[in-house]
Motif scaffolding. Structure first.
Motif, PDB file in Angstrom:
ATOM      1  N   VAL A 166       0.835  -1.102  -0.128  1.00 28.60           N
ATOM      2  CA  VAL A 166       0.050  -0.085   0.066  1.00 28.60           C
ATOM      3  C   VAL A 166       0.988   1.184  -0.232  1.00 28.60           C
ATOM      4  N   SER A 194      -2.303   4.131  -3.418  1.00 30.11           N
ATOM      5  CA  SER A 194      -3.413   3.330  -2.472  1.00 30.11           C
ATOM      6  C   SER A 194      -4.491   4.304  -1.903  1.00 30.11           C
ATOM      7  N   SER A 218      -7.385   3.620   0.926  1.00 27.33           N
ATOM      8  CA  SER A 218      -8.224   2.799   1.760  1.00 27.33           C
ATOM      9  C   SER A 218      -9.923   3.213   1.824  1.00 27.33           C
ATOM     10  N   TYR A 250      -8.021  -0.419  -1.728  1.00 25.61           N
ATOM     11  CA  TYR A 250      -8.074  -1.413  -0.502  1.00 25.61           C
ATOM     12  C   TYR A 250      -9.368  -1.086   0.190  1.00 25.61           C
ATOM     13  N   CYS A 301      -2.127   3.886   3.792  1.00 26.79           N
ATOM     14  CA  CYS A 301      -2.493   4.299   2.439  1.00 26.79           C
ATOM     15  C   CYS A 301      -2.331   5.736   1.950  1.00 26.79           C
ATOM     16  N   ASN A 321      -7.697   8.349   1.896  1.00 23.62           N
ATOM     17  CA  ASN A 321      -8.611   7.555   2.704  1.00 23.62           C
ATOM     18  C   ASN A 321     -10.007   7.859   2.420  1.00 23.62           C
ATOM     19  N   ASN A 354      -3.120   8.759   9.245  1.00 24.42           N
ATOM     20  CA  ASN A 354      -2.230   9.061   8.058  1.00 24.42           C
ATOM     21  C   ASN A 354      -1.440   9.970   8.000  1.00 24.42           C
TER      22      ASN A 354
END
Length: 286
Positions: free
Chosen positions: A145, A150, A152, A196, A236, A239, A254
């Motif tokens: 990730v 990426s 999430s 993801y 990630c 988000n 994050n």
């Protein structure tokens, strides 16, 4: 000492602890945890032990009395005749009276706003660093990730579906919300996101979380290892969260300085509930 009543899922526990820690820092005090509510089989259980927190679980003798064990002492405590001072959260949003609370306080509530601890963000990030080592499979996914574009994407179901009261209070984020969020994210970044999906119902997600971008449903971790999913979310690049304190913390932790966080505009389904302070101002609401 600041004593805080810890209950609910991991995200709720983190909000409760963060508020208590902020008050303790301001008062030059320590944090004590009241974990007695987890005696019930319906509760999620204490999950803070996977983090680098300095607060300590307190033994029964150091906690205020329970009504069911000593009604007289309980009533004396709640009436303010003996300490610590009982403080219960009022409403769902930030309570400005919080800044006036002092040491020797017992906190009960959810305290779901960054405003309670925004002055000590670095301290909270340190306390919420996960000390439990990840599994080999999680280490591999952590590397993955971090090496791609990426995002999430959290789909909260669980008791939001199975419990009529929870469903009426919170409701579910629609797939339209997730699709629109992904389009907004792709537009703002100018790239194709690698999705993801994190969910407490991975099988449902595998059947229903169908998007036009590359998608992987993460199903490595069970409920006892939900901190692993939170760690992955925080790594990630961007988000998309549900109306859930769990993915709220995954996004807040994050540390990507250019992260984009998208959150649902309607946090509660129940009309009488509203928390205008639930999300930081920099997050996009859809």
């Amino acid at each position: 000492m600041i004593i805080v009543r810890i209950n609910g899922g991991l995200g709720n526990q983190m909000f409760q602890y963060a508020a208590a820690k902020a008050l303790a820092v301001r008062c030059g005090s320590k944090v004590g945890l009241d974990l007695r509510v987890f005696d019930g089989p319906s509760q999620f259980g204490n999950a803070l032990n996977h983090f680098d927190i300095t607060g300590m679980a307190l033994p029964e003798k150091d906690l205020p009395p329970l009504r069911k064990k000593n009604k007289l002492r309980y009533l004396m405590w709640r009436s303010g005749l003996v300490g610590p001072k009982f403080v219960e959260e009022e409403g769902d949003g930030f309570d400005p009276k919080f800044s006036g609370f002092t040491k020797n306080t017992y906190l009960k509530g959810y305290w779901q706003s960054e405003k309670y601890f925004e002055g000590i963000s670095d301290v909270i990030r340190q306390e919420f660093s996960i000390t439990t080592k990840p599994s080999i499979e999680n280490v591999q996914l952590m590397k993955e990730v971090q090496s791609c574009n990426s995002v999430s994407l959290h789909i909260r179901r669980g008791d939001y579906v199975s419990d009529p009261l929870a469903n009426a209070t919170h409701g579910l984020c629609s797939m339209e919300y997730y699709t629109e969020s992904l389009e907004r994210l792709a537009e703002k970044t100018g790239t194709r996101p690698q999705i993801y999906v994190f969910s407490d119902d991975a099988e449902w997600a595998k059947e229903n979380a169908v998007f036009k971008y590359p998608t992987r449903v993460v199903s490595l971790n069970d409920g006892a290892h939900q901190y692993e999913d939170m760690r992955l979310m925080s790594l990630c690049k961007n988000n998309i969260i549900a109306n859930s304190s769990f993915s709220w913390w995954g996004a807040w932790l994050n540390e990507n300085s250019e992260k984009i966080v998208i959150a649902p505009k309607q946090w509660f389904q129940a009309a009488q509930k509203h928390n205008r302070d639930i999300c930081p101002a920099s997050w996009i609401r859809i």
